[in-house]
Design a protein around this motif. Structure first.
Motif, mmCIF file in Angstrom:
data_model
loop_
_atom_site.group_PDB
_atom_site.id
_atom_site.type_symbol
_atom_site.label_atom_id
_atom_site.label_comp_id
_atom_site.label_asym_id
_atom_site.label_seq_id
_atom_site.Cartn_x
_atom_site.Cartn_y
_atom_site.Cartn_z
ATOM 1 N N UNK A 192 0.748 -1.099 0.020
ATOM 2 C CA UNK A 192 0.162 -0.120 0.125
ATOM 3 C C UNK A 192 0.736 1.497 0.065
ATOM 4 N N UNK A 193 0.447 2.348 -0.591
ATOM 5 C CA UNK A 193 0.838 3.530 -0.714
ATOM 6 C C UNK A 193 0.884 4.280 0.770
ATOM 7 N N UNK A 194 2.105 4.886 1.294
ATOM 8 C CA UNK A 194 2.030 5.302 2.633
ATOM 9 C C UNK A 194 0.988 6.533 2.577
ATOM 10 N N UNK A 195 0.119 6.801 3.620
ATOM 11 C CA UNK A 195 -0.793 7.732 3.730
ATOM 12 C C UNK A 195 -2.084 7.650 2.915
ATOM 13 N N UNK A 196 -2.111 6.512 1.992
ATOM 14 C CA UNK A 196 -3.339 6.545 1.237
ATOM 15 C C UNK A 196 -4.319 5.413 2.005
ATOM 16 N N UNK A 197 -5.566 5.759 2.056
ATOM 17 C CA UNK A 197 -6.787 5.061 2.598
ATOM 18 C C UNK A 197 -6.996 3.913 1.743
ATOM 19 N N UNK A 198 -7.324 2.746 2.122
ATOM 20 C CA UNK A 198 -7.893 1.505 1.389
ATOM 21 C C UNK A 198 -8.940 0.959 2.162
#
Length: 257
Positions: free
Chosen positions: A216-222
């Protein structure tokens, strides 16, 4: 066996911030890019310069299944042992296979990102590029080389192939049915985890496929939902040739314990 130029639709994100933006003028965003009929997910939006479509160097390397490196002011895009491009970022000169050429199209640098001329590179690699007015999109037709690995979306599969993919995609492993390959990561906590083919390489009678296990990309919400990342591909190989899937980070067999 000679290196092959292989084109796939799976692209990743990699930011390059090494050179000043003054080397390229501002340009409007270009249209979407399709590769062999599949919409390419680009890390950076393409730009238009003089009605020519330029894509980020990292995206170009993934479109063409090559390698992009920057060293001593030069950006090198290596597509195979037989074809490479060197872009001198300081003065815009271009070399093909180490020889500086007069009619090559130069790289552009905008906001610290290097962009490469898509049409020129594709045509040098033996492919074709056209404008689809209906889709308002750039379409890349890859030169089909012997033994090419082609990544597929579900709509490109037959009914039987879709059933097979569904039967294996949730269990980690590499599955083969004829010339169809399914690379399944297994259960993941959210859709931020995935798989990405970074490049391919020929070694004797083997096609080496390097696959990166993305996070997952840091800081991105999933969405907190179980996901089962997988890749589907086909490879029509010469006789006595095998496919080996390797971890792009460790260079060891993919999913090796």
């Amino acid at each position: 066996m000679k290196g092959k130029i292989l084109i796939a639709a799976a692209l990743g994100i990699q930011i390059l911030a090494a050179y000043p933006a003054a080397a390229a003028p501002a340009a409007p965003a270009a249209a979407q890019v399709y590769v062999n009929g599949v919409l390419a997910t680009l890390g950076k939006a393409p730009i238009l310069v003089g009605q020519r479509t330029y894509v980020a160097a990292e995206d170009a390397s993934r479109l063409l299944q090559g390698e992009w490196k920057v060293s001593a002011g030069n950006g090198v895009l290596k597509l195979s042992d037989e074809l490479s491009f060197t872009f001198r970022l300081s003065d815009g000169k271009v070399a093909v296979n180490g020889k500086w050429v007069e009619n090559g199209q130069v790289a552009k640098v905008q906001n610290g990102q290097v962009y490469l001329p898509l049409r020129w590179i594709v045509e040098q690699a033996g492919g074709k590029i056209t404008w689809n007015a209906q889709k308002k999109a750039v379409e890349v037709s890859a030169a089909q080389h012997e033994g090419a690995l082609v990544l597929l979306t579900e709509d490109k599969l037959t009914k039987d192939e879709r059933v097979y993919v569904e039967s294996v995609r949730k269990e980690q492993g590499i599955y083969q049915r004829g010339n169809l390959y399914v690379i399944a990561r297994g259960e993941s906590p959210n859709p931020g985890y995935g798989l990405q083919v970074t490049h391919t390489q020929w070694s004797w009678e083997q096609l080496l496929v390097y696959v990166k296990k993305t996070k997952p990309e840091p800081g991105r919400m999933y969405t907190q939902a179980i996901a089962y990342p997988y890749i589907v591909a086909k490879a029509d190989l010469p006789p006595y040739t095998t496919v080996v899937f390797l971890d792009a980070d460790t260079k060891k067999p993919l999913f090796a314990q």
